[in-house]
Write a protein that holds these residues in place. Structure first.
Motif, PDB file in Angstrom:
ATOM      1  N   GLY A  14       0.804  -1.219   0.000  1.00  0.00           N
ATOM      2  CA  GLY A  14       0.000   0.000   0.000  1.00  0.00           C
ATOM      3  C   GLY A  14       0.839   1.273   0.000  1.00  0.00           C
ATOM      4  O   GLY A  14       2.040   1.259   0.311  1.00  0.00           O
ATOM      5  N   TYR A  27      -6.619  -6.059  13.772  1.00  0.00           N
ATOM      6  CA  TYR A  27      -6.767  -5.984  15.231  1.00  0.00           C
ATOM      7  C   TYR A  27      -8.254  -6.037  15.583  1.00  0.00           C
ATOM      8  O   TYR A  27      -9.118  -5.860  14.711  1.00  0.00           O
ATOM      9  N   ASP A  40      -9.441  -0.499  15.633  1.00  0.00           N
ATOM     10  CA  ASP A  40      -8.366   0.279  14.990  1.00  0.00           C
ATOM     11  C   ASP A  40      -7.331   0.717  16.036  1.00  0.00           C
ATOM     12  O   ASP A  40      -7.643   1.506  16.929  1.00  0.00           O
ATOM     13  N   ARG A  68      -4.999   2.744  15.993  1.00  0.00           N
ATOM     14  CA  ARG A  68      -4.694   4.184  16.073  1.00  0.00           C
ATOM     15  C   ARG A  68      -5.666   4.900  17.012  1.00  0.00           C
ATOM     16  O   ARG A  68      -5.337   5.925  17.574  1.00  0.00           O
ATOM     17  N   THR A  93      -5.862   4.401   1.368  1.00  0.00           N
ATOM     18  CA  THR A  93      -7.306   4.466   1.113  1.00  0.00           C
ATOM     19  C   THR A  93      -7.918   3.136   1.531  1.00  0.00           C
ATOM     20  O   THR A  93      -7.275   2.099   1.427  1.00  0.00           O
ATOM     21  N   GLY A  94      -9.117   3.194   2.025  1.00  0.00           N
ATOM     22  CA  GLY A  94      -9.838   1.934   2.255  1.00  0.00           C
ATOM     23  C   GLY A  94      -9.687   1.357   3.641  1.00  0.00           C
ATOM     24  O   GLY A  94     -10.639   0.804   4.184  1.00  0.00           O
TER      25      GLY A  94
HETATM   26  N1  LIG Z   1      -9.327  -3.283  13.035  1.00  0.00           N
HETATM   27  C1  LIG Z   1      -8.241  -2.730  12.470  1.00  0.00           C
HETATM   28  N2  LIG Z   1      -7.045  -3.377  12.525  1.00  0.00           N
HETATM   29  C2  LIG Z   1      -5.936  -2.847  11.940  1.00  0.00           C
HETATM   30  N3  LIG Z   1      -5.921  -1.652  11.298  1.00  0.00           N
HETATM   31  C3  LIG Z   1      -7.073  -0.951  11.199  1.00  0.00           C
HETATM   32  C4  LIG Z   1      -8.297  -1.463  11.780  1.00  0.00           C
HETATM   33  N4  LIG Z   1      -9.273  -0.579  11.501  1.00  0.00           N
HETATM   34  C5  LIG Z   1      -8.723   0.430  10.803  1.00  0.00           C
HETATM   35  N5  LIG Z   1      -7.398   0.229  10.606  1.00  0.00           N
HETATM   36  C6  LIG Z   1      -6.501   1.149   9.896  1.00  0.00           C
HETATM   37  O1  LIG Z   1      -6.203   0.627   8.601  1.00  0.00           O
HETATM   38  C7  LIG Z   1      -4.944   1.206   8.205  1.00  0.00           C
HETATM   39  C8  LIG Z   1      -4.361   0.465   6.993  1.00  0.00           C
HETATM   40  O2  LIG Z   1      -5.105   0.757   5.830  1.00  0.00           O
HETATM   41  P1  LIG Z   1      -4.678   1.911   4.762  1.00  0.00           P
HETATM   42  O3  LIG Z   1      -4.441   3.198   5.498  1.00  0.00           O
HETATM   43  O4  LIG Z   1      -5.692   1.887   3.669  1.00  0.00           O
HETATM   44  O5  LIG Z   1      -3.248   1.412   4.283  1.00  0.00           O
HETATM   45  P2  LIG Z   1      -2.626   0.848   2.913  1.00  0.00           P
HETATM   46  O6  LIG Z   1      -2.030   2.038   2.213  1.00  0.00           O
HETATM   47  O7  LIG Z   1      -1.580  -0.112   3.410  1.00  0.00           O
HETATM   48  O8  LIG Z   1      -3.710   0.168   2.109  1.00  0.00           O
HETATM   49  C9  LIG Z   1      -4.121   1.108   9.473  1.00  0.00           C
HETATM   50  O9  LIG Z   1      -3.092   2.038   9.523  1.00  0.00           O
HETATM   51  C10 LIG Z   1      -5.158   1.317  10.604  1.00  0.00           C
HETATM   52  O10 LIG Z   1      -5.119   2.604  11.161  1.00  0.00           O
END
Ligand SMILES: Nc1ncnc2c1ncn2[C@@H]1O[C@H](COP(=O)(O)OP(=O)(O)O)[C@@H](O)[C@H]1O
Ligand SMILES: N[C@@H](CCC(=O)OP(=O)(O)O)C(=O)O
Length: 264
Positions: free
Chosen positions: A13, A180, A183, A185, A216-217
């Motif tokens: 990502g 997790y 989230d 964060r 995103t996402g």
């Molecule tokens: N239940 C969860 N477990 C892990 N991460 C989560 C969860 N819910 C939301 N996130 C968020 O999803 C993010 C990863 O997705 P994203 O920002 O789209 O990254 P990428 O560019 O790798 O696709 C993590 O940094 C985290 O903050």
């Protein structure tokens, strides 16, 4: 038809490939190229699905504030060149040849195009080349904006590619160790789930949105991607892209990140 157990699709990502200013993180590119080259030297076929074009292009063009669709598409066109230049350089350091494949949803919808695509992947892999795939954002942004999108996010694209190529494994690398129970964060005590047998509403309820301005996402799109791949028997793993060495552990069958075992 069965899966190719030695064929692996790895998705990385934007949040792994860029730093907080949206600039390319050279160390991330280098580490990833090093590990994937090592994995290929162990006899695996490797397909990389890489995001990052829009963020890198926006940074290069100084477009941070510009969020219009046409600016994003222009940024994707510029950034795609930059990321491929970096991959070519770093994979080249490890004596590997890469190829670029840009895809849209309609490339999969027409049987003839789909067949051509499968042949291209198979031929590249036979030749020992590592295909680097991204969505053709400059052409396909209408899909990215639509609610019914099948594509529009590289998590889903990576699952579609894994299914198309009948890969044995899909590894989704993010900026976090895996899924997790909330989230991390927002909830510092969140716990990592190392194995998820069933992707149902209760799992989607755990998943929040993107963790950085660049990604995103968030986990939701990763779960959707995992759901598709798992339904075709493909083991899917979400792991941390900052430590791509974990891929060695994963292909040995060890535990790293969150495993969603393939089910048929
Ligand atoms: N239940 C969860 N477990 C892990 N991460 C989560 C969860 N819910 C939301 N996130 C968020 O999803 C993010 C990863 O997705 P994203 O920002 O789209 O990254 P990428 O560019 O790798 O696709 C993590 O940094 C985290 O903050
Ligand atoms: N195709 C876009 C990436 C879209 C995307 O899904 O991004 P990410 O959530 O970082 O995997 C790009 O190259 O910028």
């Amino acid at each position: 038809m069965g899966l190719y157990q030695n064929r692996i699709v790895i998705k990385v990502g934007t949040s792994t490939l860029t730093n907080e200013w949206g600039k390319s993180d050279f160390r991330s590119f280098d580490r990833l190229a090093c590990v994937l080259s090592g994995v290929q030297n162990m006899g695996y076929e490797v397909i990389l699905v890489s995001s990052g074009a829009i963020a890198v292009g926006k940074n290069k063009l100084n477009l941070q504030a510009a969020e219009s669709m046409r600016h994003k598409q222009a940024a994707a066109a510029v950034g795609q060149c930059s990321i491929m230049f970096l991959y070519d350089k770093f994979f080249g350091d490890y004596d590997k040849t890469i190829a670029q494949i840009l895809l849209n949803a309609d490339d999969m919808e027409q049987e003839e195009k789909k067949e051509n695509l499968i042949h291209t992947f198979d031929t590249l892999l036979e030749l020992g080349i590592i295909p680097v795939v991204n969505e053709n954002d400059s052409v396909s942004y209408t899909e990215i904006e639509s609610d019914e999108k099948l594509f529009g996010d590289n998590d889903m694209l990576s699952a579609i590619v894994a299914v198309l190529c009948r890969a044995g494994k899909l590894i989704i690398l993010s900026d976090i160790d895996g899924l997790y129970d909330s989230d991390p964060r927002l909830h510092p005590n969140a716990k990592l789930l190392s194995r998820v047998e069933c992707i149902d509403e209760s799992k989607y309820a755990l998943a929040g949105g993107a963790g950085s301005r660049r990604g995103t996402g968030g986990m939701r799109t990763k779960l959707k991607a995992a759901e598709l791949a798992v339904s075709q028997g493909i083991d899917t793993i979400i792991a941390n892209g900052r430590h791509p060495d974990a891929i060695y552990e994963i292909i040995r069958g060890g535990v790293s990140g969150t495993l969603f075992p393939g089910k048929l």
